[in-house]
Enzyme design. Structure first.
Site, short mmCIF file in Angstrom:
data_model
loop_
_atom_site.label_atom_id
_atom_site.label_comp_id
_atom_site.label_asym_id
_atom_site.label_seq_id
_atom_site.Cartn_x
_atom_site.Cartn_y
_atom_site.Cartn_z
N LYS A 167 43.71 43.28 37.72
CA LYS A 167 44.23 42.27 38.13
C LYS A 167 45.45 41.53 37.32
CE LYS A 167 40.62 40.76 41.35
NZ LYS A 167 39.43 39.74 41.41
N ARG A 173 43.47 52.22 46.99
CA ARG A 173 42.50 52.81 47.87
C ARG A 173 42.95 52.68 49.31
NH1 ARG A 173 39.49 48.32 50.09
NH2 ARG A 173 39.51 46.76 48.70
N GLU A 180 42.42 29.83 39.39
CA GLU A 180 43.79 29.81 39.85
C GLU A 180 44.20 28.67 40.88
OE1 GLU A 180 44.21 33.27 42.35
OE2 GLU A 180 44.76 34.82 40.70
#
Lengths: 216, 472, 749
Positions: free
Chosen positions: B121, B317, B215
């Site tokens: 990330k 994916r 965050e």
């Protein structure tokens, strides 16, 4: 409470247990030199550091893994037709007939004598952190339980939930689960011994120790 | 080697395994499935038995053990591995092992380097920033130190206050986590420490890594996705439109997905929705080009009420909700797009064969995730047996399920209690909504657990939420 | 009655001879046996006219045979002698050599470790008409005469710790220490604190004890002997043995025996020969200073003459040490020297030497001790540095001393003070500014377009928090990759059964994970090159002492060949690589024991550089050691941190090595040592960390018959950032000196 003599007699009537040794994972099987009727032994040594009799080897990804007997007993069947073939995980390889040991008998009887705290759901169980610390530091018997105490973390479908103890106060006398394995609903997690029954339980232990003769 | 000569190891279970098997059959490929003892009743086992050829099914000790998969692949003579989603889908080490071992296999997914680049990330965030793609304010690396974590949280609170946000929120999440697991909100700096410690301990238990990301929690946003497809050349990524996945459980897990992401034709937004969709697709493709993305992938975005998009992460994916994009997509006007089959085809090395200009979209698709859970009780999973499961066939409905409709089925506790995916198509939003409600009303789903309590599912929740789809 | 006692005694002597020779010299034994039987028979028949005379004859015969056999004793016979229950033990010595004694630190079973005996004893001497009681502290292993609780003199770590504690007491009181070594080796305790670690601690402390230490060796087996054996004067009983390893242990290694197998007696006998374990050998090699003669076939508790002799020897040894460092005692020292070798006529009880030392004499004492043991080590290893180099090194060193003094000692003292002062002033100013500025900031922020930070800028700051250290990451690549990382195969973790670890793919495990199991944190041994190239900053390694070569001081047969092989195979000259290096720019002096070289065991050549390290560091003080690290960052014992996304972060691995090194310094000494071991006061580690056996098989703790469920698997240490925030000296309380000497043991399979 319960009749220990009768229980012992019941177990004495059928003191065997069949153990099926299965492939722990996929791979190519090579059997060791074990014949039907041969005696095998389980792990031994003070810390069970000596492995049991080698039954077979399974090779997967160029990694040979020995499969040892986990208990002593007599070899009933070796599935020789699997020799050199690729087997699925869980394929039976060897069948053993195992005579119950003193500890196993004790465990069976204790399961009846102790107050069992059962798993409410099929899940993986862990001790709550502070209990876990205690168990690791000084053994499960150092943990005294009381109603409503945070005892377990129940982990299921990647979700975790706390599980409080309910039942009589006492110490954890036996632990029935492994940290990485699922426990079915209704299966016991721990056996609790209330303080007033401690002497009774110790009597049971003593009886089994003296009355149960270990056989090869 | 011709594409048809390949044999695909389906390294997954349940609904996605079935869809991979179906895609393989569509492409004329052989396949082999794996299952564990606990999962023997799953539909993919049955379909593999019914449709598979020689060595098409093998029992393994765990879906998580890469050695098992490799051993089975070798034994069955597989030449490629499809990881599905979950398990090894985003594990670059697995992809690397598959493609670098002595007996090499094709990993049907992006190359391992791409997975590593974007699977992180933090790295994704940096890459995004380097291309001027907006990201959410917050730490861009896992934090292990409590003091530091608190400092970051403190500055995030202050930042939000400055921005005039009335109730600032900070999100604490396990850096190794994903899929909405191990995330918690903090609304007060005084509570931060206890939340931080809880998440850290959770992360340690579940992921064996204490790292935590902090965050700004953007409340009041919509969760959008861009479906990207690119062949092995990595040069010409195309997108298959956007999806809106804003209807989620309390654990921030998706429950309803709609394609396209917004519908400015029938709903008024407080911002230029069409422009936002254009922006996020362009940003996503720019990043895909930059890293040489070479398979299917999803760029996840959040869009705030004032129309500001932020990149969340990239899923390297195929995703659960791929079918909803496929249902509205037309390639050269043709219906029946199958993204999984496309993934396998390009994964095995065929060129994509069409460009962005060949892809058009028609109508609105809605996907419902039918799950045995209790929406009234924090979406707690329900465990038990499914006794009755059925629905009337419709031309506009596609059901993907591993739960048999003629046999009782015990839900395994190892995995999420997902039962089925229902994909509904309508020519416009109103029709899609209407058909969605119709489907849910006619669906039969019954069962009981050990204690005799009736099955709990999220059907009511899905129906209640159908009315607000695509509305901000 | 008396006759009965004497025949009984003779029977014991016979049994003793039989035991000692273990099947040899049967004709002599048979002779004695038949004579004794004959006497007994005649005694019972009453056919002896003069019992006393007959007995005396018989006793003379015993004496004769004993003397005869004495000449034929092999080293292994001597091993059997010292292990015989009839062998004198420490209690016998206390009763017969000293004039009064009190056991301290617990008696018999009530002692924390009954195999370690501590006593405060007195030696009474006369000076003119005055009678003076001289106190000494007697420390030694007590084998007893076969009592089980004594463990045969195998001391547990806490027993050695007790010994150390009382040595400190003796140091405080300023009385000499007499140690008696009666041990086959220390008791193998693997768990904390660890046998070897405790011995190392003892060695370290004994090297600096400021009182005379006299050691007497009867049975000096391996490391256990060293725990109390580092002495200013080392005496040895003539029938004792003193060896780096027991002959059986040596035979097990020589014969490559597995657990449970027994070595052939011939092999053991040969090893006993080869290991040079007897008193004469040890005296020749210089490992001991003097041999105390025992009666034929070894001293037993009834050999009172022997005790008298021992008393004189021990007094003389103490006197010698004292007079050797005392400022003025020429006459008495001369007397001592002259009387040497005339043990029988000597009576030191009538000469008084005051057993206390002045401060400067104590300094001399410790200095002498250091020189003594350094010399021993140097003689045992081969130092092939050319003479000129050695000399120039000395010159260079001297120059460094001067330079360092100015640069570090003189300047630093003041620098530090100034730095502290500046810090204080800064802190004060900070508080002051905060108070003054706060209201003003509030106002400006409230104003639109005030001088407050713009939100964009803040946002940028918030999204670019990290100073990701790309260099520290080395881009996730290792400088040295194990050859095992190139094999396509799965590896099973030894903890798989207990921790549920899945098999790992070798390229992942040895390539990316640095040999750490990602499930349980088990460390697979990595090549020493791996440590060299990946732990230290690239290109920062500068080797020294490479010329010191492992030798064969004992002349052990075949060992030279093995050494040559090891040298050829590894390209190294000894199992110890010493170098200067940097980790994150912190300079270190490092000694690394290399496993492929004879298993990484420490001999004289490996040990020789170690005291030098400290000296080197003192000469080249590295500013790094004054850096302080974040005290909360825990050490990861045997676990490299893993970052799920990218694998272990090399920077973090390296970082923890610095810290781990600090905790493990005592281990430098904690390995099987050849007995002459160079001692030097090594700077001790800042903080002790109990290391729980890395790479050590995970057995269940004793007493647990079934595995207890764990709440969760043993967790991996968190990945740490490559750089810790620089914690100022004033915060976080306890300062954490970063130790300059690091050690890493690397093993090859």
């Amino acid at each position: 409470m319960f009749d220990i003599t009768q229980l012992l007699d019941e177990i004495k009537a059928s003191p065997y247990e069949e153990i099926v040794v299965t492939a722990p994972h996929t791979g190519v099987v090579t059997f060791a030199d074990v014949r039907e009727g041969a005696r095998v032994i389980g792990p031994s040594g003070t810390w069970k550091e000596k492995k049991g009799t080698l039954l077979a080897t399974i090779e997967r990804e160029r990694n040979q893994k020995p499969i040892h007997a986990v208990e002593k007993g007599e070899v009933k069947e070796v599935l020789r037709h699997l020799e050199g073939t690729f087997v699925e995980a869980g394929t039976p390889l060897v069948r053993l007939r195992h005579f119950l040991s003193r500890d196993e008998v004790l465990a069976i009887i204790l399961k009846k004598a102790l107050h069992l705290f059962v798993a409410p759901e099929r899940a993986k169980y862990y001790f709550a952190p502070d209990v876990d610390k205690k168990v690791k530091a000084s053994g499960p018997r150092s943990v005294s339980l009381h109603e409503g105490m945070d005892l377990f973390i129940m982990s299921r479908m990647k979700r975790e939930a706390g599980l409080a103890y309910s039942g009589p106060s006492g110490v954890i006398y036996a632990v029935y689960f492994q940290h990485n394995e699922n426990v079915d609903a209704g299966q016991p997690l721990i056996g609790v011994c209330p303080p007033d029954q401690l002497s009774l339980i110790e009597d049971v232990v003593a009886r089994v120790q003296t009355e149960w003769e270990e056989r090869e | 080697m011709q594409t048809k000569d390949h044999k695909v190891l389906v390294a997954n279970r349940g609904e996605i395994a079935i869809r991979i098997v179906q895609a393989c059959r569509k492409l004329g490929l052989a396949f082999t499935c794996v299952y564990t003892a606990e999962d023997a009743a799953s539909g993919h086992v049955r379909i593999a038995r019914e449709l598979g050829g020689d060595k098409s099914l093998c029992r393994v000790s765990s879906y998580h053990d890469a050695n098992e998969l490799m051993a089975v692949a070798d034994d069955a003579g597989a030449t490629a591995v499809h990881p599905g989603y979950g398990f090894f889908a985003e594990d670059y080490r697995f992809a690397r092992r598959v493609s670098q071992r002595d007996r090499k296999l094709i990993f049907i997914g992006p190359s391992w380097r791409v997975i590593r680049e974007l699977g992180d990330k933090i790295n994704t965030k940096r890459l995004a920033r380097s291309l001027g793609v907006p990201t959410v304010p917050g730490s861009d690396r896992p934090i292990y130190d409590e003091m530091e974590a608190e400092k970051v949280a403190q500055s995030l609170f202050e930042f939000q206050e400055q921005q005039g946000i009335r109730k600032p929120l900070v999100l604490v999440k396990a850096s190794a986590g994903g899929g909405g697991m191990g995330i918690e909100e903090v609304y007060d700096i005084d509570l931060f420490r206890s939340v931080y410690r809880r998440i850290r301990n959770y992360a340690l238990r579940q992921f064996k890594d204490e790292g935590v990301l902090i965050e700004q929690r953007i409340r009041d946003f919509n969760h959008l996705e861009v479906q990207v497809v690119s062949d092995r050349s990595g040069r010409n990524p195309v997108h298959f439109g956007t999806r809106n996945c804003s209807i989620q459980s309390t654990g921030l897990q998706k429950r309803v997905e709609i394609a396209p992401g917004f519908d400015p034709s029938s709903i008024e937004y407080g911002f230029d929705a069409a422009q936002v969709l254009r922006d996020i697709t362009n940003h996503s493709l720019a990043m895909a080009r930059k890293v040489g993305y070479d398979n299917v992938g999803t760029w996840e975005w959040i869009v705030t009420r004032d129309g500001r998009p932020f990149l969340m992460e990239v899923n390297t994916r195929i995703q659960v909700e791929n079918g909803v994009s496929a249902t509205i997509a037309r390639v050269r006007g043709q219906k029946g797009v199958d993204l999984i089959a496309e993934q396998i085809r390009i994964g095995l090395g065929e060129p994509l064969g069409y460009g962005q200009e060949d892809i058009t979209f028609e109508g609105v698709g809605v996907e419902y995730r039918l799950i045995a859970e209790d929406p009234d009780n924090r979406f707690t999973p329900w465990v038990g047996r499914v006794d009755g499961f059925g629905w009337p066939e419709r031309p506009w409905l596609a059901m993907h399920t591993h739960v048999p409709s003629d046999d009782p089925y015990d839900i395994p506790t190892e995995f999420d209690p997902n039962l089925a995916l229902a994909i509904i198509w309508g020519k416009d939003l109103a029709e899609a909504r209407e058909r969605g409600v119709e489907f849910l009303d006619t669906l039969v789903l019954e069962g009981a657990n050990n204690a005799g309590e009736p099955l709990r599912s999220n059907v009511r929740f899905l129906r209640d939420n159908t009315g607000r789809i695509l509305k901000f | 009655m008396d006759t009965e006692k004497r025949t009984q005694h003779l029977a014991e002597r016979l049994g003793y001879i039989r035991d000692v020779f273990g099947g040899k010299h049967n004709e002599n034994i048979a002779l004695l046996e038949s004579k004794l039987q004959e006497f007994n028979l005649r005694l019972s028949e009453g056919s002896i006219s003069d019992e006393n005379a007959a007995l005396t004859t018989l006793e003379d015969l015993f004496d004769f045979v004993e003397r005869k056999l004495e000449a034929e004793l092999t080293p292994m016979d001597k091993v059997r002698i010292v292990r015989h229950p009839q062998r004198i033990c420490l209690r016998d010595i206390l009763e017969n050599v000293y004039d009064n004694f009190t056991e301290i630190g617990g008696k018999d079973e009530h002692s924390i470790d009954p195999s370690m005996l501590i006593a405060r004893a007195y030696i009474t001497r006369r000076s003119g008409k005055k009678t003076i009681n001289q106190p000494v502290l007697v420390i030694g292993q007590e084998k007893g005469h076969g009592e089980e609780f004594r463990n045969g003199g195998s001391v547990k770590p806490w027993g050695n710790a007790k010994a150390l504690q009382y040595m400190k007491v003796a140091e405080t009181e300023g009385i000499p220490i007499h140690t008696y070594v009666f041990t086959p080796g220390s008791y193998p305790v693997e768990d904390y604190p660890g046998a070897a670690q405790q011995i190392a601690r003892n060695l370290y402390e004994m090297a600096g004890l400021r009182v005379p230490v006299i050691a007497v060796f009867s049975e000096g087996g391996s490391g256990g002997a060293e725990a109390i054996g580092l002495a200013d004067r080392r005496l040895m009983l003539s029938h004792g043995y003193y060896s780096v390893i027991s002959p059986e242990g040596g035979a097990a290694i020589e014969g490559r025996l597995r657990q449970g197998q027994r070595a052939a007696p011939e092999l053991i006998e040969k090893c006993a020969q080869q290991l040079r374990i007897t008193a004469e050998d040890n005296l020749r090699m210089g490992y001991i200073d003097h041999v105390v003669t025992e009666p034929p076939l070894g001293a037993r508790p009834y050999h009172y003459d022997f005790f008298r002799g021992l008393r004189q020897e021990i007094i003389r040894a103490t006197d010698e040490v004292i007079l050797g460092v005392k400022g003025f005692a020429p006459f008495r020292a001369m007397v001592l020297r002259r009387r040497r070798g005339k043990a029988e006529t000597m009576d030191l009880d009538n000469m008084y030497v005051r057993w206390s030392l002045s401060a400067s004499a104590k300094d001399r004492l410790v200095g002498r001790r250091h020189r003594k043991f350094n010399r021993l080590a140097r003689n045992a290893a081969r130092d092939r540095r050319p003479v000129l180099r050695k000399l120039s090194n000395m010159g260079w060193d001297a120059w460094w001393d001067i330079y360092s003094y100015f640069k570090y000692d003189l300047l630093r003292k003041h620098q530090q003070k100034i730095a502290y002062l500046v810090e204080e002033v800064e802190a004060e100013a900070q508080v002051l500014m905060e108070k003054v500025a706060a209201p003003w900031r509030k106002i400006t922020c409230a104003l639109p377009g005030g001088s407050c930070q713009s939100s964009e800028e803040t946002e940028r700051e918030l999204t670019t928090l990290s100073d990701w250290d790309e260099e520290g990451q080395r881009n996730g690549n290792w400088s040295y990759v194990s050859p095992r990382a190139k094999e396509d195969r799965a590896i099973t973790c030894p903890n798989a059964a207990t921790h549920g670890c899945l098999d790992l793919w070798a390229p992942d495990l040895f390539g990316e994970f640095a040999g750490v199991c990602t499930y349980c944190g088990h460390h697979f041994p990595m090549e020493y090159q791996w440590y060299l190239h990946n732990v230290f900053d690239e290109g920062s390694i500068f080797e020294f002492n490479a010329e010191i070569e492992a030798g064969n001081p004992l002349g052990f047969e075949g060992f030279d060949v093995k050494l040559e092989q090891a040298k050829k195979q590894t390209g190294l000259k000894s199992g110890c690589v010493t170098f200067e290096a940097r980790i994150d720019n912190v300079k270190l002096v490092v000694a690394m024991l290399v496993a492929p070289f004879r298993g990484g065991s420490v001999g004289a050549a490996e040990a020789l550089p170690l005291p030098g390290l400290r000296a080197r560091h003192r000469r080249h003080p590295h500013p790094g050691r004054h850096q302080r690290r974040h005290p909360d960052a825990p050490l990861h014992h045997g676990r490299a941190p893993l970052h799920r996304g990218r694998g272990p972060v090399p920077g973090a691995v390296r970082h923890q090595f610095v810290r781990r090194a600090a905790g493990q310094l005592p281990r430098l000494l904690a390995l099987p040592v050849l007995h002459p071991f160079g001692q030097h006061r090594l700077r001790r580690a800042g903080r002790h960390q109990g290391d729980h056996g890395r790479g050590h098989p995970a057995g269940l703790p004793p007493g647990l018959s079934r595995p207890v469920a764990r709440a969760h698997p043993r967790h991996l240490g968190p990945p740490r950032r490559a750089r810790q925030p620089e914690a100022g000296p004033s915060d976080h309380g306890r300062p954490q000196p970063l130790l300059p000497v690091a050690r890493a043991t690397a093993r090859n399979r």
